[in-house]
Design a protein around this motif. Structure first.
Motif, mmCIF file in Angstrom:
data_model
loop_
_atom_site.group_PDB
_atom_site.id
_atom_site.type_symbol
_atom_site.label_atom_id
_atom_site.label_comp_id
_atom_site.label_asym_id
_atom_site.label_seq_id
_atom_site.Cartn_x
_atom_site.Cartn_y
_atom_site.Cartn_z
ATOM 1 N N SER A 1 3.692 -3.626 2.773
ATOM 2 C CA SER A 1 3.036 -2.317 2.870
ATOM 3 C C SER A 1 2.348 -1.915 1.566
ATOM 4 C CB SER A 1 4.043 -1.246 3.278
ATOM 5 O OG SER A 1 4.934 -0.970 2.216
ATOM 6 N N LYS A 2 2.654 -2.598 0.465
ATOM 7 C CA LYS A 2 2.042 -2.290 -0.826
ATOM 8 C C LYS A 2 0.819 -3.160 -1.121
ATOM 9 C CE LYS A 2 6.244 -0.478 -2.830
ATOM 10 N NZ LYS A 2 7.114 -0.433 -3.982
ATOM 11 N N VAL A 3 0.431 -3.964 -0.161
ATOM 12 C CA VAL A 3 -0.717 -4.853 -0.339
ATOM 13 C C VAL A 3 -1.893 -4.310 0.455
ATOM 14 C CG1 VAL A 3 -1.572 -7.209 -0.042
ATOM 15 C CG2 VAL A 3 0.842 -6.822 -0.609
ATOM 16 N N HIS A 4 -3.030 -4.181 -0.204
ATOM 17 C CA HIS A 4 -4.242 -3.638 0.428
ATOM 18 C C HIS A 4 -5.375 -4.654 0.213
ATOM 19 C CE1 HIS A 4 -2.020 0.126 0.495
ATOM 20 N NE2 HIS A 4 -1.720 -0.132 -0.773
ATOM 21 N N ASP B 1 -9.323 -5.532 0.282
ATOM 22 C CA ASP B 1 -10.661 -4.981 0.142
ATOM 23 C C ASP B 1 -10.682 -3.538 -0.363
ATOM 24 O OD1 ASP B 1 -11.923 -7.394 0.921
ATOM 25 O OD2 ASP B 1 -11.525 -6.888 3.012
ATOM 26 N N ARG B 2 -9.939 -2.656 0.253
ATOM 27 C CA ARG B 2 -9.913 -1.251 -0.173
ATOM 28 C C ARG B 2 -8.544 -0.643 0.114
ATOM 29 N NH1 ARG B 2 -15.855 0.934 0.220
ATOM 30 N NH2 ARG B 2 -16.764 -1.099 -0.033
ATOM 31 N N PHE B 3 -8.293 0.481 -0.511
ATOM 32 C CA PHE B 3 -7.039 1.180 -0.271
ATOM 33 C C PHE B 3 -7.116 1.808 1.084
ATOM 34 C CE2 PHE B 3 -3.163 2.378 -2.350
ATOM 35 C CZ PHE B 3 -2.688 3.416 -1.580
#
Length: 166
Positions: free
Chosen positions: A159-162, A164-166
């Protein structure tokens, strides 16, 4: 990656001295760390005297592991050697992680005790070890033979991995 997943913070140590050659291996690993413009702005104080470890263990409430460690490695940031303003903390962070990983490789236990940027901790360490003004006492790394094996908890959190964009 297996070494990374074996590393853990060790705060309790057996009463057994770590050989000098293993401490030197930790310092060799430290000096292999990346640094901004390859400045390598680090210096080290290696502490093994009981009275010094005792004194350092009392410098803040989280420093108690220093008392029982075989050795303490104090990482210093030499401001005269740093080439990029504001990057010395990153350089020393990489340096510290290399020490911790090498300690794991050698079968040692280690824990990183934060001193910088907390002013009262920095000043106590500077005064006690007579550290010159051009050096920042960044951290104390306690090193010793672990009292027990302990368990490593995997920390990956998708869940802490994004992407391209947040």
């Amino acid at each position: 990656m297996s070494l990374i997943f074996k590393r853990k913070s060790v705060r309790k140590y057996r009463d057994e001295r770590v050989p000098d050659e293993l401490i030197e291996n930790l310092l060799k690993a430290a000096m292999q760390a990346p640094s901004a413009c390859n400045a390598q702005p680090w210096e080290f104080i290696v502490v093994s005297k009981k009275e010094d470890k005792e004194a350092i263990s009392k410098m803040h409430k989280f420093a108690t592991p220093a008392r029982e460690a075989s050795h303490l490695i104090i990482t210093l940031g030499n401001l005269n050697e740093s080439k990029v303003h504001g990057m010395i903390e990153q350089d020393l962070g990489a340096c510290n992680e290399n020490i911790l990983l090498q300690a794991t490789h050698e079968g040692l236990g280690a824990v990183w005790l934060g001193f910088h940027p907390i002013e009262d901790r920095v000043l106590k360490l500077k005064e006690y070890l007579n550290i010159p003004d051009y050096c920042i006492p960044f951290s104390v790394i306690c090193v010793g033979w672990p009292e027990s094996e302990g368990e490593v908890k995997l920390r990956y959190d998708k869940s802490k991995v994004h992407f391209d964009r947040f």
